[in-house]
Every structure is written in C-alpha cells, then in structure tokens.
Motif scaffolding. Sequence first.
Motif, PDB file in Angstrom:
ATOM      1  N   ILE A  29       0.770  -1.125  -0.083  1.00  0.00           N
ATOM      2  CA  ILE A  29       0.027  -0.042   0.097  1.00  0.00           C
ATOM      3  C   ILE A  29       0.726   1.254   0.029  1.00  0.00           C
ATOM      4  O   ILE A  29       0.670   2.433  -0.702  1.00  0.00           O
ATOM      5  CB  ILE A  29      -1.048   0.065   1.395  1.00  0.00           C
ATOM      6  N   VAL A  30       2.080   1.326   0.981  1.00  0.00           N
ATOM      7  CA  VAL A  30       2.980   2.502   1.001  1.00  0.00           C
ATOM      8  C   VAL A  30       3.611   2.441  -0.258  1.00  0.00           C
ATOM      9  O   VAL A  30       3.598   3.685  -0.588  1.00  0.00           O
ATOM     10  CB  VAL A  30       3.872   2.387   2.130  1.00  0.00           C
ATOM     11  N   LEU A  31       4.185   1.742  -0.907  1.00  0.00           N
ATOM     12  CA  LEU A  31       4.954   1.768  -1.951  1.00  0.00           C
ATOM     13  C   LEU A  31       4.122   2.154  -3.443  1.00  0.00           C
ATOM     14  O   LEU A  31       4.297   2.950  -4.217  1.00  0.00           O
ATOM     15  CB  LEU A  31       5.359   0.208  -2.543  1.00  0.00           C
ATOM     16  N   ARG A  32       2.824   1.735  -3.215  1.00  0.00           N
ATOM     17  CA  ARG A  32       1.810   1.986  -4.387  1.00  0.00           C
ATOM     18  C   ARG A  32       1.511   3.723  -4.304  1.00  0.00           C
ATOM     19  O   ARG A  32       1.686   4.200  -5.286  1.00  0.00           O
ATOM     20  CB  ARG A  32       0.748   1.378  -4.292  1.00  0.00           C
ATOM     21  N   LEU A  92      -4.872   0.925   9.822  1.00  0.00           N
ATOM     22  CA  LEU A  92      -4.723  -0.586  10.415  1.00  0.00           C
ATOM     23  C   LEU A  92      -5.313  -1.412   9.123  1.00  0.00           C
ATOM     24  O   LEU A  92      -6.560  -1.313   8.929  1.00  0.00           O
ATOM     25  CB  LEU A  92      -5.658  -0.624  11.667  1.00  0.00           C
ATOM     26  N   VAL A  93      -4.209  -2.308   8.663  1.00  0.00           N
ATOM     27  CA  VAL A  93      -4.627  -2.924   7.641  1.00  0.00           C
ATOM     28  C   VAL A  93      -4.840  -4.498   7.961  1.00  0.00           C
ATOM     29  O   VAL A  93      -4.518  -5.050   8.575  1.00  0.00           O
ATOM     30  CB  VAL A  93      -3.188  -2.960   6.508  1.00  0.00           C
ATOM     31  N   TYR A  94      -6.035  -5.015   7.206  1.00  0.00           N
ATOM     32  CA  TYR A  94      -6.255  -6.473   7.178  1.00  0.00           C
ATOM     33  C   TYR A  94      -6.348  -6.994   5.872  1.00  0.00           C
ATOM     34  O   TYR A  94      -6.648  -6.129   4.713  1.00  0.00           O
ATOM     35  CB  TYR A  94      -7.486  -6.987   7.967  1.00  0.00           C
ATOM     36  N   ASP A  95      -6.358  -8.180   5.481  1.00  0.00           N
ATOM     37  CA  ASP A  95      -6.644  -9.049   4.170  1.00  0.00           C
ATOM     38  C   ASP A  95      -8.085  -9.468   4.294  1.00  0.00           C
ATOM     39  O   ASP A  95      -8.610 -10.200   4.994  1.00  0.00           O
ATOM     40  CB  ASP A  95      -5.696 -10.093   4.288  1.00  0.00           C
ATOM     41  N   ILE A  96      -8.771  -8.865   3.188  1.00  0.00           N
ATOM     42  CA  ILE A  96     -10.378  -9.299   3.188  1.00  0.00           C
ATOM     43  C   ILE A  96     -10.554 -10.796   3.017  1.00  0.00           C
ATOM     44  O   ILE A  96     -11.593 -11.056   3.284  1.00  0.00           O
ATOM     45  CB  ILE A  96     -11.069  -8.767   1.885  1.00  0.00           C
ATOM     46  N   THR A  97      -9.506 -11.452   2.515  1.00  0.00           N
ATOM     47  CA  THR A  97      -9.725 -13.093   2.709  1.00  0.00           C
ATOM     48  C   THR A  97      -9.303 -13.788   3.805  1.00  0.00           C
ATOM     49  O   THR A  97      -8.904 -14.968   3.865  1.00  0.00           O
ATOM     50  CB  THR A  97      -8.788 -13.566   1.417  1.00  0.00           C
ATOM     51  N   ASP A  98      -8.806 -13.163   4.739  1.00  0.00           N
ATOM     52  CA  ASP A  98      -8.080 -13.754   5.910  1.00  0.00           C
ATOM     53  C   ASP A  98      -9.004 -12.953   7.272  1.00  0.00           C
ATOM     54  O   ASP A  98      -8.670 -11.877   7.734  1.00  0.00           O
ATOM     55  CB  ASP A  98      -6.294 -13.234   6.047  1.00  0.00           C
ATOM     56  N   GLN A  99      -9.964 -13.667   7.881  1.00  0.00           N
ATOM     57  CA  GLN A  99     -10.665 -13.566   8.920  1.00  0.00           C
ATOM     58  C   GLN A  99      -9.682 -12.983  10.187  1.00  0.00           C
ATOM     59  O   GLN A  99      -9.999 -12.102  11.024  1.00  0.00           O
ATOM     60  CB  GLN A  99     -11.634 -14.577   9.234  1.00  0.00           C
ATOM     61  N   ASP A 100      -8.743 -14.043  10.351  1.00  0.00           N
ATOM     62  CA  ASP A 100      -7.808 -13.900  11.451  1.00  0.00           C
ATOM     63  C   ASP A 100      -7.113 -12.314  11.496  1.00  0.00           C
ATOM     64  O   ASP A 100      -7.132 -11.606  12.491  1.00  0.00           O
ATOM     65  CB  ASP A 100      -6.600 -14.755  11.439  1.00  0.00           C
ATOM     66  N   SER A 101      -6.948 -11.908  10.321  1.00  0.00           N
ATOM     67  CA  SER A 101      -6.007 -10.553  10.423  1.00  0.00           C
ATOM     68  C   SER A 101      -7.130  -9.543  10.639  1.00  0.00           C
ATOM     69  O   SER A 101      -6.848  -8.358  11.221  1.00  0.00           O
ATOM     70  CB  SER A 101      -5.480 -10.557   8.862  1.00  0.00           C
ATOM     71  N   PHE A 102      -8.358  -9.593  10.296  1.00  0.00           N
ATOM     72  CA  PHE A 102      -9.274  -8.704  10.519  1.00  0.00           C
ATOM     73  C   PHE A 102      -9.551  -8.625  12.288  1.00  0.00           C
ATOM     74  O   PHE A 102      -9.490  -7.449  12.739  1.00  0.00           O
ATOM     75  CB  PHE A 102     -10.542  -8.941  10.072  1.00  0.00           C
ATOM     76  N   SER A 157      -6.894  -2.190  -2.994  1.00  0.00           N
ATOM     77  CA  SER A 157      -6.152  -2.996  -3.746  1.00  0.00           C
ATOM     78  C   SER A 157      -4.892  -2.432  -4.277  1.00  0.00           C
ATOM     79  O   SER A 157      -4.962  -1.618  -5.097  1.00  0.00           O
ATOM     80  CB  SER A 157      -6.839  -3.547  -5.080  1.00  0.00           C
ATOM     81  N   ALA A 158      -3.814  -2.810  -3.445  1.00  0.00           N
ATOM     82  CA  ALA A 158      -2.389  -2.134  -3.925  1.00  0.00           C
ATOM     83  C   ALA A 158      -2.032  -2.826  -5.337  1.00  0.00           C
ATOM     84  O   ALA A 158      -1.613  -2.076  -6.192  1.00  0.00           O
ATOM     85  CB  ALA A 158      -1.419  -2.593  -2.842  1.00  0.00           C
TER      86      ALA A 158
END
Length: 227
Positions: A29-32, A92-102, A157-158
């Motif tokens: 995200i930052v690099l994009r 605060l970033v999470y992956d929409i395909t990863d419930q645990d990261s949320f 979406s980066a």
Amino acid sequence: MIANSNSTQTTFNFKVVLLGEGCVGKTSIVLRYVEDKFNSQHISTLQASFLNKKMTLEDGKRVQLNIWDTAGQERFHALGPIYYRGSHGAILVYDITDQDSFQKVKNWVKELKRMLGADIVITIVGNKTDLEAQRTVEQSEAIEYSESMGAHYFETSAKANEGIEELFFSLTKLMTQRHTQREQENSSVRLLQGGRPANMLIVEDSQDGDDDAPEVPESHRACCGTG
C-alpha cells in the motif's frame, strides 16, 4: 507544524503509522502510494521502514506525511509503541480473505485508543479487493465495526491500484481537521482561563513541590512533529 519562509503558507507535518499482520499488504500500500510501484513478491518489513510524501489539499494547505510501515510478525508486536508513539493517524490493514487478520486489527484499535485516545485518527483498511471472490470478511461487518469504534473504513487493492489515493487523501484531511479542532479547543480553554495571551507559560502547582517548573500549554507542544 512548520511555517514556510514566506509566512503566508503553513506546512503540516503528520506522522502516520501502518499496523497489521504480516502479508496483509501494508508495504504494498505504501509503495503504491509513494512510488506508484507494486511488487508481486511478498516483501517482509524488518521492524519498520520510513517513507514520506508531500501533498497539497484542496484548500491550499500543504502537508508532509511521514509514514511508518511496521513489521507484522507477532514477535515484533511489542515494538509497536515505539513506532506509533506521537502518531497523528493510523492505517490498520487486514486482508479481506483472512478473517484472523481482521480480528488482529481489533486488538490494534483497542491499543491505540488506550494509548493515544482522541489524539489519533484511526482508519481501518480492507486490502486485496482484487481477490473479491475469496473474501471472508464481509464489507458490512467491517464498516459496522469501524463505525462502532469511531474509525473510518476504506477498501483498497495495492495490486490493482484501487482506493489508495482516496485512503491517504481522506486520512490527511481528517488529520488536518482534527488539528484545527484541537487548536480551537485550546483557544476556548485559554479564554476560560481569563484570556491569557497564547504565548504565556502557565505555572501549575506540582505534587512534588517543584512550583518553579512551567508547563508549556498544549497549543505550544509540537502537534505535528514526526515523533
């Protein structure tokens, strides 16, 4: 906050910290945003990296973002306070395909609110919308949670370069508004204190008996330093 040499413009310096689990796309995200680059290979951040970006808002305000990208590995979690201390905004970033990261993002929200309170603008970001077919965290669930915590929600979406500019632009406007609000609150406090001049130091009675140590009013503390 740093005034430019022509004294008619002001440049706001805001510190922004990215937090979240490893592999959710914080670095991407930052690099994009800063360099408009995307690396399909996963890049592991070691402890933290630092980038900056300058922008001009619609009203002409100039802003420099000092962006801290932190490691997501669990063993680095204890270092979090070192990096988010003095931050004006958090992504605060999470992956929409990863419930645990949320779920892990929820822990960061609680910690930031406990440590920094109203001094920080919190955004929650569901990344990897290019993997919509694999989504496990429903957007409605994330929005409801964000609103309940007084946070602002975005999806990005980066890889596809979607929502990145909106995220940082909106966060910057929110931080500027928060700064203005705090300045107004400080001005009101000064009026309630009897209209003391803004540059007057107020001596408070200290518990340890050191009555000679002046406390600098909050309005004179570095509200927009890099921390």
